[in-house]
Design a protein around this motif. Structure first.
Motif, mmCIF file in Angstrom:
data_model
loop_
_atom_site.group_PDB
_atom_site.id
_atom_site.type_symbol
_atom_site.label_atom_id
_atom_site.label_comp_id
_atom_site.label_asym_id
_atom_site.label_seq_id
_atom_site.Cartn_x
_atom_site.Cartn_y
_atom_site.Cartn_z
ATOM 1 N N PHE A 363 39.058 43.206 41.270
ATOM 2 C CA PHE A 363 38.993 43.953 42.538
ATOM 3 C C PHE A 363 39.947 43.353 43.565
ATOM 4 O O PHE A 363 40.378 42.210 43.444
ATOM 5 N N GLN A 364 40.251 44.168 44.569
ATOM 6 C CA GLN A 364 41.183 43.781 45.621
ATOM 7 C C GLN A 364 40.427 43.384 46.891
ATOM 8 O O GLN A 364 39.389 43.951 47.216
ATOM 9 N N TYR A 365 40.966 42.382 47.587
ATOM 10 C CA TYR A 365 40.420 42.005 48.892
ATOM 11 C C TYR A 365 41.557 41.416 49.724
ATOM 12 O O TYR A 365 42.242 40.488 49.281
ATOM 13 N N ASN A 366 41.757 41.981 50.911
ATOM 14 C CA ASN A 366 42.849 41.559 51.798
ATOM 15 C C ASN A 366 44.211 41.598 51.106
ATOM 16 O O ASN A 366 45.060 40.722 51.315
ATOM 17 N N GLY A 367 44.391 42.586 50.230
ATOM 18 C CA GLY A 367 45.676 42.748 49.545
ATOM 19 C C GLY A 367 45.883 41.816 48.377
ATOM 20 O O GLY A 367 46.970 41.801 47.782
ATOM 21 N N LEU A 368 44.874 41.027 48.036
ATOM 22 C CA LEU A 368 44.986 40.098 46.911
ATOM 23 C C LEU A 368 43.958 40.442 45.836
ATOM 24 O O LEU A 368 42.945 41.083 46.107
ATOM 25 N N SER A 369 44.240 40.005 44.607
ATOM 26 C CA SER A 369 43.369 40.324 43.474
ATOM 27 C C SER A 369 42.361 39.213 43.213
ATOM 28 O O SER A 369 42.620 38.034 43.487
ATOM 29 N N ASN A 370 41.220 39.626 42.683
ATOM 30 C CA ASN A 370 40.142 38.702 42.333
ATOM 31 C C ASN A 370 39.566 39.137 40.990
ATOM 32 O O ASN A 370 39.432 40.337 40.733
ATOM 33 N N LEU A 372 36.573 38.547 37.821
ATOM 34 C CA LEU A 372 35.312 37.997 37.323
ATOM 35 C C LEU A 372 35.358 37.991 35.800
ATOM 36 O O LEU A 372 35.703 39.005 35.183
ATOM 37 N N VAL A 373 35.024 36.853 35.196
ATOM 38 C CA VAL A 373 34.997 36.724 33.729
ATOM 39 C C VAL A 373 33.589 36.329 33.304
ATOM 40 O O VAL A 373 33.032 35.353 33.829
ATOM 41 N N ARG A 374 33.018 37.088 32.381
ATOM 42 C CA ARG A 374 31.653 36.833 31.915
ATOM 43 C C ARG A 374 31.666 35.949 30.677
ATOM 44 O O ARG A 374 32.392 36.196 29.733
ATOM 45 N N HIS A 375 30.834 34.898 30.693
ATOM 46 C CA HIS A 375 30.648 34.004 29.542
ATOM 47 C C HIS A 375 29.156 34.001 29.211
ATOM 48 O O HIS A 375 28.450 33.034 29.510
ATOM 49 N N GLY A 376 28.646 35.071 28.651
ATOM 50 C CA GLY A 376 27.206 35.190 28.431
ATOM 51 C C GLY A 376 26.502 35.373 29.755
ATOM 52 O O GLY A 376 26.804 36.288 30.526
ATOM 53 N N SER A 377 25.566 34.470 30.079
ATOM 54 C CA SER A 377 24.854 34.528 31.363
ATOM 55 C C SER A 377 25.678 33.937 32.503
ATOM 56 O O SER A 377 25.313 34.064 33.671
ATOM 57 N N TYR A 378 26.771 33.267 32.183
ATOM 58 C CA TYR A 378 27.606 32.616 33.191
ATOM 59 C C TYR A 378 28.783 33.518 33.566
ATOM 60 O O TYR A 378 29.308 34.257 32.725
ATOM 61 N N ILE A 379 29.198 33.427 34.831
ATOM 62 C CA ILE A 379 30.336 34.214 35.316
ATOM 63 C C ILE A 379 31.249 33.296 36.120
ATOM 64 O O ILE A 379 30.789 32.593 37.038
ATOM 65 N N SER A 380 32.521 33.272 35.766
ATOM 66 C CA SER A 380 33.508 32.509 36.543
ATOM 67 C C SER A 380 34.315 33.489 37.386
ATOM 68 O O SER A 380 34.605 34.606 36.957
ATOM 69 N N VAL A 381 34.653 33.055 38.607
ATOM 70 C CA VAL A 381 35.312 33.935 39.579
ATOM 71 C C VAL A 381 36.613 33.283 40.034
ATOM 72 O O VAL A 381 36.622 32.115 40.437
ATOM 73 N N TYR A 382 37.703 34.046 39.987
ATOM 74 C CA TYR A 382 39.040 33.553 40.325
ATOM 75 C C TYR A 382 39.571 34.415 41.472
ATOM 76 O O TYR A 382 39.830 35.613 41.296
ATOM 77 N N CYS A 383 39.744 33.818 42.655
ATOM 78 C CA CYS A 383 40.127 34.581 43.847
ATOM 79 C C CYS A 383 41.469 34.116 44.400
ATOM 80 O O CYS A 383 41.911 33.006 44.149
ATOM 81 N N ASN A 384 42.077 35.027 45.182
ATOM 82 C CA ASN A 384 43.342 34.750 45.874
ATOM 83 C C ASN A 384 44.535 34.800 44.917
ATOM 84 O O ASN A 384 45.401 33.930 44.924
ATOM 85 N N LEU A 385 44.577 35.840 44.089
ATOM 86 C CA LEU A 385 45.662 36.012 43.128
ATOM 87 C C LEU A 385 46.639 37.074 43.631
ATOM 88 O O LEU A 385 46.232 38.162 44.053
ATOM 89 N N SER A 386 47.926 36.765 43.560
ATOM 90 C CA SER A 386 48.946 37.736 43.995
ATOM 91 C C SER A 386 49.189 38.802 42.933
ATOM 92 O O SER A 386 49.587 39.922 43.245
ATOM 93 N N SER A 387 48.942 38.465 41.667
ATOM 94 C CA SER A 387 49.076 39.428 40.563
ATOM 95 C C SER A 387 48.173 38.988 39.416
ATOM 96 O O SER A 387 47.832 37.807 39.313
ATOM 97 N N VAL A 388 47.792 39.957 38.575
ATOM 98 C CA VAL A 388 46.920 39.638 37.444
ATOM 99 C C VAL A 388 47.516 40.188 36.148
ATOM 100 O O VAL A 388 48.256 41.179 36.153
#
Length: 434
Positions: A363-370, A372-388
Protein backbone atom coordinates in the motif's frame (compact mmCIF):
# COMPACT_ATOMS: atom_id res chain seq x y z
CA UNK A 1 50.71 -52.88 23.37
CA UNK A 2 48.22 -51.56 25.98
CA UNK A 3 50.70 -48.86 27.04
CA UNK A 4 51.13 -47.80 23.43
CA UNK A 5 47.36 -47.53 22.94
CA UNK A 6 46.99 -45.43 26.11
CA UNK A 7 49.81 -43.18 24.93
CA UNK A 8 48.18 -42.68 21.54
CA UNK A 9 44.84 -41.81 23.17
CA UNK A 10 46.49 -39.24 25.45
CA UNK A 11 48.26 -37.68 22.46
CA UNK A 12 44.98 -37.55 20.55
CA UNK A 13 43.23 -35.76 23.44
CA UNK A 14 46.05 -33.25 23.73
CA UNK A 15 45.97 -32.53 19.99
CA UNK A 16 42.17 -32.14 20.20
CA UNK A 17 42.55 -29.67 23.09
CA UNK A 18 45.15 -27.71 21.09
CA UNK A 19 42.82 -27.60 18.06
CA UNK A 20 39.85 -26.44 20.18
CA UNK A 21 41.90 -23.64 21.74
CA UNK A 22 43.14 -22.30 18.41
CA UNK A 23 39.66 -22.67 16.88
CA UNK A 24 38.13 -20.66 19.73
CA UNK A 25 40.64 -17.86 19.19
CA UNK A 26 40.00 -17.87 15.42
CA UNK A 27 36.23 -17.71 16.00
CA UNK A 28 36.59 -14.74 18.35
CA UNK A 29 38.90 -12.98 15.89
CA UNK A 30 36.41 -13.61 13.07
CA UNK A 31 33.53 -12.22 15.14
CA UNK A 32 35.59 -9.15 15.99
CA UNK A 33 36.46 -8.60 12.34
CA UNK A 34 32.77 -8.72 11.38
CA UNK A 35 31.78 -6.35 14.19
CA UNK A 36 34.63 -3.99 13.31
CA UNK A 37 33.51 -4.04 9.68
CA UNK A 38 29.93 -3.16 10.67
CA UNK A 39 31.13 -0.34 12.98
CA UNK A 40 33.42 1.06 10.29
CA UNK A 41 30.69 0.82 7.65
CA UNK A 42 28.19 2.62 9.90
CA UNK A 43 30.63 5.52 10.22
CA UNK A 44 30.30 6.13 6.46
CA UNK A 45 26.62 7.04 6.89
CA UNK A 46 26.59 10.78 6.36
CA UNK A 47 25.33 13.32 8.86
CA UNK A 48 23.59 16.45 7.62
CA UNK A 49 25.40 19.78 8.02
CA UNK A 50 22.10 21.66 8.23
CA UNK A 51 21.23 23.38 11.51
CA UNK A 52 17.43 23.07 11.35
CA UNK A 53 15.71 21.06 14.09
CA UNK A 54 14.74 18.11 11.86
CA UNK A 55 18.30 17.64 10.57
CA UNK A 56 19.78 17.98 14.04
CA UNK A 57 17.31 15.46 15.47
CA UNK A 58 18.20 13.06 12.64
CA UNK A 59 21.90 13.57 13.38
CA UNK A 60 21.28 13.00 17.09
CA UNK A 61 19.47 9.73 16.34
CA UNK A 62 22.30 8.58 14.04
CA UNK A 63 25.01 9.57 16.51
CA UNK A 64 23.16 7.89 19.41
CA UNK A 65 22.80 4.72 17.32
CA UNK A 66 26.52 4.71 16.49
CA UNK A 67 27.40 5.27 20.15
CA UNK A 68 25.19 2.33 21.18
CA UNK A 69 26.83 0.12 18.54
CA UNK A 70 30.30 1.09 19.76
CA UNK A 71 29.38 0.51 23.41
CA UNK A 72 28.11 -2.97 22.55
CA UNK A 73 31.33 -3.64 20.63
CA UNK A 74 33.46 -2.55 23.61
CA UNK A 75 31.38 -4.80 25.91
CA UNK A 76 31.95 -7.70 23.50
CA UNK A 77 35.70 -7.04 23.54
CA UNK A 78 35.75 -6.96 27.35
CA UNK A 79 33.83 -10.24 27.54
CA UNK A 80 36.13 -11.88 25.00
CA UNK A 81 39.22 -10.67 26.86
CA UNK A 82 37.86 -12.42 29.98
CA UNK A 83 37.25 -15.59 27.94
CA UNK A 84 40.81 -15.52 26.58
CA UNK A 85 42.26 -14.79 30.04
CA UNK A 86 40.45 -17.88 31.35
CA UNK A 87 41.87 -19.82 28.40
CA UNK A 88 45.37 -18.48 29.12
CA UNK A 89 45.10 -19.54 32.78
CA UNK A 90 43.93 -23.00 31.75
CA UNK A 91 46.75 -23.34 29.22
CA UNK A 92 49.32 -22.28 31.83
CA UNK A 93 48.12 -25.00 34.21
CA UNK A 94 48.18 -27.59 31.42
CA UNK A 95 51.65 -26.48 30.30
CA UNK A 96 53.04 -26.86 33.83
CA UNK A 97 51.45 -30.30 34.12
CA UNK A 98 52.96 -31.34 30.75
CA UNK A 99 56.37 -30.03 31.78
CA UNK A 100 56.21 -32.10 34.99
CA UNK A 101 55.20 -35.17 32.98
CA UNK A 102 58.04 -34.50 30.53
CA UNK A 103 60.57 -34.29 33.36
CA UNK A 104 59.24 -37.56 34.80
CA UNK A 105 59.40 -39.29 31.40
CA UNK A 106 62.94 -38.05 30.85
CA UNK A 107 64.00 -39.35 34.25
CA UNK A 108 62.53 -42.80 33.57
CA UNK A 109 64.09 -42.85 30.12
CA UNK A 110 67.50 -41.94 31.54
CA UNK A 111 67.22 -44.78 34.06
CA UNK A 112 66.35 -47.30 31.34
CA UNK A 113 69.20 -46.03 29.14
CA UNK A 114 71.68 -46.38 32.03
CA UNK A 115 70.48 -49.90 32.72
CA UNK A 116 70.79 -50.89 29.06
CA UNK A 117 74.22 -49.27 28.90
CA UNK A 118 75.35 -51.33 31.88
CA UNK A 119 74.04 -54.47 30.21
CA UNK A 120 74.64 -53.52 26.62
CA UNK A 121 76.65 -56.43 25.23
CA UNK A 122 75.02 -59.29 23.37
CA UNK A 123 77.17 -61.71 25.37
CA UNK A 124 75.80 -60.42 28.68
CA UNK A 125 72.23 -60.77 27.42
CA UNK A 126 72.94 -64.26 26.12
CA UNK A 127 74.64 -65.24 29.37
CA UNK A 128 71.62 -63.92 31.29
CA UNK A 129 69.27 -66.01 29.11
CA UNK A 130 71.34 -69.25 28.92
CA UNK A 131 72.25 -69.24 32.60
CA UNK A 132 68.65 -70.13 33.37
CA UNK A 133 68.06 -73.27 35.43
CA UNK A 134 65.48 -74.67 33.06
CA UNK A 135 63.75 -74.06 29.73
CA UNK A 136 60.78 -72.31 31.30
CA UNK A 137 63.02 -69.83 33.09
CA UNK A 138 64.99 -69.32 29.89
CA UNK A 139 61.77 -68.44 28.02
CA UNK A 140 60.77 -65.98 30.72
CA UNK A 141 64.19 -64.30 30.62
CA UNK A 142 64.07 -64.06 26.84
CA UNK A 143 60.60 -62.53 27.06
CA UNK A 144 61.82 -60.11 29.74
CA UNK A 145 64.75 -58.95 27.58
CA UNK A 146 62.43 -58.34 24.62
CA UNK A 147 59.79 -56.56 26.72
CA UNK A 148 62.39 -54.35 28.37
CA UNK A 149 63.73 -53.37 24.95
CA UNK A 150 60.15 -52.56 23.87
CA UNK A 151 59.64 -50.62 27.10
CA UNK A 152 62.77 -48.58 26.43
CA UNK A 153 61.61 -47.74 22.89
CA UNK A 154 58.18 -46.78 24.30
CA UNK A 155 59.83 -44.52 26.88
CA UNK A 156 61.74 -42.82 24.09
CA UNK A 157 58.54 -42.30 22.09
CA UNK A 158 56.75 -40.95 25.16
CA UNK A 159 59.52 -38.40 25.76
CA UNK A 160 59.44 -37.35 22.11
CA UNK A 161 55.65 -36.97 22.02
CA UNK A 162 55.54 -35.20 25.38
CA UNK A 163 58.14 -32.69 24.13
CA UNK A 164 55.94 -32.07 21.09
CA UNK A 165 52.88 -31.55 23.31
CA UNK A 166 54.79 -29.07 25.48
CA UNK A 167 55.90 -27.17 22.37
CA UNK A 168 52.36 -27.05 20.93
CA UNK A 169 50.87 -25.99 24.27
CA UNK A 170 53.47 -23.23 24.56
CA UNK A 171 52.60 -22.00 21.03
CA UNK A 172 48.88 -22.00 21.86
CA UNK A 173 49.58 -20.06 25.06
CA UNK A 174 51.62 -17.47 23.15
CA UNK A 175 48.87 -17.16 20.50
CA UNK A 176 46.25 -16.67 23.22
CA UNK A 177 48.31 -13.99 24.93
CA UNK A 178 48.86 -12.22 21.60
CA UNK A 179 45.10 -12.37 20.84
CA UNK A 180 44.39 -10.89 24.28
CA UNK A 181 46.85 -8.05 23.69
CA UNK A 182 45.29 -7.30 20.29
CA UNK A 183 41.80 -7.22 21.80
CA UNK A 184 42.93 -4.89 24.57
CA UNK A 185 44.41 -2.53 21.93
CA UNK A 186 41.15 -2.69 19.97
CA UNK A 187 39.16 -1.93 23.10
CA UNK A 188 41.33 1.09 23.93
CA UNK A 189 41.02 2.43 20.36
CA UNK A 190 37.23 2.02 20.46
CA UNK A 191 37.03 3.79 23.82
CA UNK A 192 38.89 6.81 22.40
CA UNK A 193 36.49 6.94 19.44
CA UNK A 194 33.54 6.62 21.84
CA UNK A 195 34.79 9.60 23.85
CA UNK A 196 34.95 11.69 20.65
CA UNK A 197 31.41 10.69 19.70
CA UNK A 198 30.14 11.45 23.21
CA UNK A 199 31.66 14.97 22.94
CA UNK A 200 30.02 15.44 19.54
CA UNK A 201 26.67 14.29 20.92
CA UNK A 202 26.98 16.68 23.90
CA UNK A 203 27.63 19.61 21.53
CA UNK A 204 24.60 18.65 19.44
CA UNK A 205 22.40 18.36 22.55
CA UNK A 206 23.51 21.81 23.74
CA UNK A 207 22.37 23.26 20.40
CA UNK A 208 19.04 21.40 20.47
CA UNK A 209 18.22 22.32 24.08
CA UNK A 210 17.83 25.92 22.92
CA UNK A 211 15.10 24.88 20.44
CA UNK A 212 12.65 23.11 22.76
CA UNK A 213 9.51 24.50 21.15
CA UNK A 214 10.63 23.58 17.63
CA UNK A 215 11.57 20.09 18.83
CA UNK A 216 8.09 19.49 20.27
CA UNK A 217 6.52 20.69 17.03
CA UNK A 218 8.71 18.33 14.94
CA UNK A 219 8.05 15.36 17.27
CA UNK A 220 4.28 16.00 17.16
CA UNK A 221 4.38 16.13 13.37
CA UNK A 222 6.24 12.80 13.23
CA UNK A 223 3.86 11.24 15.75
CA UNK A 224 0.75 12.24 13.75
CA UNK A 225 2.25 10.79 10.56
CA UNK A 226 3.23 7.57 12.37
CA UNK A 227 -0.26 7.22 13.87
CA UNK A 228 -1.88 7.42 10.44
CA UNK A 229 0.57 4.88 9.03
CA UNK A 230 0.01 2.50 11.95
CA UNK A 231 -3.75 2.80 11.55
CA UNK A 232 -3.42 1.54 7.96
CA UNK A 233 -1.09 -1.27 9.05
CA UNK A 234 -3.49 -2.31 11.82
CA UNK A 235 -6.43 -2.38 9.40
CA UNK A 236 -4.54 -4.52 6.87
CA UNK A 237 -3.36 -6.91 9.60
CA UNK A 238 -6.96 -7.33 10.80
CA UNK A 239 -7.92 -8.25 7.23
CA UNK A 240 -5.04 -10.74 7.09
CA UNK A 241 -6.09 -12.30 10.42
CA UNK A 242 -9.63 -12.69 9.08
CA UNK A 243 -8.26 -14.32 5.91
CA UNK A 244 -6.18 -16.70 8.06
CA UNK A 245 -9.31 -17.60 10.06
CA UNK A 246 -11.21 -18.36 6.84
CA UNK A 247 -8.32 -20.54 5.58
CA UNK A 248 -8.36 -22.44 8.87
CA UNK A 249 -12.13 -22.92 8.70
CA UNK A 250 -11.88 -24.17 5.12
CA UNK A 251 -9.17 -26.67 6.12
CA UNK A 252 -11.28 -27.81 9.09
CA UNK A 253 -14.31 -28.23 6.79
CA UNK A 254 -12.32 -30.33 4.32
CA UNK A 255 -11.00 -32.52 7.14
CA UNK A 256 -14.52 -32.96 8.52
CA UNK A 257 -15.87 -33.92 5.09
CA UNK A 258 -13.01 -36.38 4.56
CA UNK A 259 -13.62 -37.91 7.98
CA UNK A 260 -17.36 -38.14 7.31
CA UNK A 261 -16.72 -39.84 3.96
CA UNK A 262 -14.41 -42.38 5.61
CA UNK A 263 -17.02 -43.17 8.29
CA UNK A 264 -19.71 -43.52 5.60
CA UNK A 265 -17.60 -45.97 3.60
CA UNK A 266 -17.01 -48.06 6.72
CA UNK A 267 -20.72 -47.97 7.50
CA UNK A 268 -21.62 -49.18 4.01
CA UNK A 269 -19.00 -51.90 4.24
CA UNK A 270 -20.39 -53.16 7.57
CA UNK A 271 -24.04 -52.85 6.48
CA UNK A 272 -24.94 -50.05 8.89
CA UNK A 273 -27.62 -47.51 7.97
CA UNK A 274 -26.84 -43.97 6.85
CA UNK A 275 -28.47 -42.67 10.02
CA UNK A 276 -26.14 -44.82 12.13
CA UNK A 277 -23.10 -43.62 10.21
CA UNK A 278 -24.12 -40.01 10.69
CA UNK A 279 -24.69 -40.50 14.38
CA UNK A 280 -21.05 -41.66 14.76
CA UNK A 281 -19.66 -38.55 13.00
CA UNK A 282 -18.91 -35.67 15.35
CA UNK A 283 -19.07 -32.32 13.59
CA UNK A 284 -15.89 -30.21 13.83
CA UNK A 285 -15.90 -27.03 15.87
CA UNK A 286 -14.84 -24.35 13.40
CA UNK A 287 -14.30 -21.71 16.07
CA UNK A 288 -11.42 -23.53 17.69
CA UNK A 289 -9.10 -23.04 14.68
CA UNK A 290 -7.04 -19.85 14.33
CA UNK A 291 -4.62 -20.81 11.58
CA UNK A 292 -4.32 -23.71 9.19
CA UNK A 293 -1.64 -26.41 9.41
CA UNK A 294 0.78 -24.64 7.02
CA UNK A 295 0.54 -21.41 9.02
CA UNK A 296 1.19 -23.35 12.23
CA UNK A 297 4.25 -25.03 10.69
CA UNK A 298 5.67 -21.73 9.38
CA UNK A 299 4.99 -19.99 12.70
CA UNK A 300 6.84 -22.73 14.55
CA UNK A 301 9.91 -22.47 12.32
CA UNK A 302 9.81 -18.65 12.55
CA UNK A 303 9.75 -18.82 16.37
CA UNK A 304 12.75 -21.18 16.38
CA UNK A 305 14.75 -18.51 14.52
CA UNK A 306 14.28 -15.80 17.14
CA UNK A 307 17.52 -13.83 17.43
CA UNK A 308 18.85 -15.23 14.13
CA UNK A 309 16.78 -13.39 11.52
CA UNK A 310 18.73 -11.22 9.06
CA UNK A 311 18.70 -7.42 9.22
CA UNK A 312 15.94 -6.23 6.81
CA UNK A 313 18.20 -3.73 5.01
CA UNK A 314 21.21 -4.29 2.77
CA UNK A 315 24.62 -2.72 3.34
CA UNK A 316 25.88 -0.78 6.38
CA UNK A 317 23.22 0.26 8.88
CA UNK A 318 22.57 1.88 12.24
CA UNK A 319 19.40 1.53 14.32
CA UNK A 320 18.33 5.16 14.88
CA UNK A 321 14.90 4.50 16.39
CA UNK A 322 14.16 1.82 18.98
CA UNK A 323 10.97 -0.06 19.79
CA UNK A 324 8.46 1.18 22.37
CA UNK A 325 8.18 4.33 24.44
CA UNK A 326 11.39 5.95 25.63
CA UNK A 327 12.82 9.29 26.64
CA UNK A 328 15.45 10.87 24.40
CA UNK A 329 18.51 11.07 26.64
CA UNK A 330 19.66 14.66 27.15
CA UNK A 331 16.47 16.35 25.93
CA UNK A 332 13.77 17.49 28.34
CA UNK A 333 10.21 16.22 27.77
CA UNK A 334 11.07 14.57 24.45
CA UNK A 335 9.40 11.16 24.56
CA UNK A 336 9.11 8.85 21.54
CA UNK A 337 6.72 5.98 20.88
CA UNK A 338 7.81 3.60 18.14
CA UNK A 339 5.79 0.55 17.03
CA UNK A 340 8.87 -0.89 15.35
CA UNK A 341 12.45 0.21 14.72
CA UNK A 342 14.04 2.70 12.31
CA UNK A 343 17.15 1.53 10.47
CA UNK A 344 19.34 4.06 8.69
CA UNK A 345 21.23 2.72 5.69
CA UNK A 346 23.32 4.05 2.86
CA UNK A 347 21.84 5.71 -0.22
CA UNK A 348 20.78 2.85 -2.53
CA UNK A 349 20.03 0.42 0.30
CA UNK A 350 17.27 -2.14 -0.29
CA UNK A 351 14.71 -3.73 1.99
CA UNK A 352 14.88 -7.53 2.16
CA UNK A 353 12.66 -10.26 3.61
CA UNK A 354 13.68 -11.53 7.05
CA UNK A 355 12.11 -14.97 6.49
CA UNK A 356 10.20 -17.14 4.02
CA UNK A 357 6.68 -15.83 3.52
CA UNK A 358 4.00 -14.42 1.25
CA UNK A 359 3.28 -10.76 0.50
CA UNK A 360 -0.15 -10.05 1.99
CA UNK A 361 -0.39 -6.33 1.14
CA UNK A 362 1.34 -3.50 -0.71
CA UNK A 363 0.00 0.00 0.00
CA UNK A 364 0.92 3.64 -0.50
CA UNK A 365 1.34 6.30 2.18
CA UNK A 366 2.64 9.84 1.62
CA UNK A 367 3.74 8.82 -1.88
CA UNK A 368 5.86 5.93 -0.61
CA UNK A 369 5.29 2.17 -0.68
CA UNK A 370 4.87 -0.15 2.29
CA UNK A 371 4.84 -3.96 2.25
CA UNK A 372 3.40 -6.58 4.62
CA UNK A 373 4.82 -10.13 4.47
CA UNK A 374 3.06 -13.00 6.25
CA UNK A 375 5.10 -15.76 7.94
CA UNK A 376 2.31 -17.93 9.37
CA UNK A 377 0.97 -16.08 12.42
CA UNK A 378 3.80 -13.53 12.17
CA UNK A 379 3.80 -10.47 9.89
CA UNK A 380 6.81 -8.32 9.02
CA UNK A 381 6.25 -4.75 7.81
CA UNK A 382 8.62 -2.77 5.57
CA UNK A 383 7.87 0.97 5.29
CA UNK A 384 9.29 4.01 3.50
CA UNK A 385 10.11 2.36 0.17
CA UNK A 386 10.54 4.45 -2.99
CA UNK A 387 9.84 1.41 -5.21
CA UNK A 388 8.92 -2.25 -4.77
CA UNK A 389 9.74 -5.44 -6.68
CA UNK A 390 6.88 -7.51 -5.24
CA UNK A 391 3.10 -7.58 -5.33
CA UNK A 392 0.34 -9.10 -3.25
CA UNK A 393 0.65 -12.91 -3.36
CA UNK A 394 4.40 -12.92 -4.15
CA UNK A 395 6.16 -15.82 -2.43
CA UNK A 396 9.48 -14.80 -0.88
CA UNK A 397 12.50 -16.53 0.57
CA UNK A 398 14.63 -15.11 3.38
CA UNK A 399 16.85 -12.22 2.12
CA UNK A 400 14.82 -11.76 -1.10
CA UNK A 401 14.79 -8.09 -2.12
CA UNK A 402 11.45 -6.36 -1.52
CA UNK A 403 12.20 -2.87 -2.78
CA UNK A 404 14.33 0.27 -2.66
CA UNK A 405 14.47 2.24 0.59
CA UNK A 406 13.63 5.90 0.04
CA UNK A 407 16.31 8.57 0.45
CA UNK A 408 14.77 11.92 1.46
CA UNK A 409 15.88 15.42 0.43
CA UNK A 410 18.23 15.60 3.42
CA UNK A 411 20.02 12.40 2.37
CA UNK A 412 18.46 10.14 5.00
CA UNK A 413 17.83 6.53 3.92
CA UNK A 414 15.68 5.09 6.71
CA UNK A 415 13.67 1.86 6.70
CA UNK A 416 10.86 1.68 9.24
CA UNK A 417 10.44 -1.98 10.17
CA UNK A 418 7.77 -3.63 12.31
CA UNK A 419 7.10 -7.17 13.46
CA UNK A 420 3.73 -8.47 14.62
CA UNK A 421 2.28 -11.73 15.87
CA UNK A 422 -1.31 -11.28 14.77
CA UNK A 423 -2.23 -7.98 16.54
CA UNK A 424 0.62 -8.14 19.09
CA UNK A 425 3.48 -5.72 18.41
CA UNK A 426 6.92 -7.30 18.93
CA UNK A 427 10.34 -5.75 19.50
CA UNK A 428 12.22 -6.53 16.26
CA UNK A 429 15.64 -6.11 17.90
CA UNK A 430 15.02 -9.28 19.94
CA UNK A 431 14.42 -11.26 16.73
CA UNK A 432 17.19 -9.94 14.48
CA UNK A 433 20.76 -11.27 14.43
CA UNK A 434 23.19 -8.46 15.30
Amino acid sequence: MKRLLVLLMVCLLCVQGFTQSTRKIRELEKQHAELQKQISASETLLQSTKKDVKSQLDNLALLSGQINERKKYIETIEQDVKIIQTEVSRLQVELKALQRELADKKKKYEQSVKYMYQNKSIQEKLMFIFSADNLSQMYRRLRYVREYADYQRLQGLQVERKQKQVSEKRQTLLASRKAKEEMLKQGEAERLKLEEQEKERKTLLTSLQKKQRSIQSEISKKRRSADRLNAQIDRLIEIEIENARKRAEEEARRKAEKKAGTVKEKAVATGESKEGAKSKTTPSKMGEYKVDSEDRRLSGVFTQNKGRLPIPITGPYVIVGHFGQYQVKGLRNVRLDNKGIDIKGKDGAQARAIFDGEVSAVFQYNGLSNVLVRHGSYISVYCNLSSVLVKKGSVLKARDIIGQVNTDKDGNTVLHFQLRKETEKLNPELWLHR
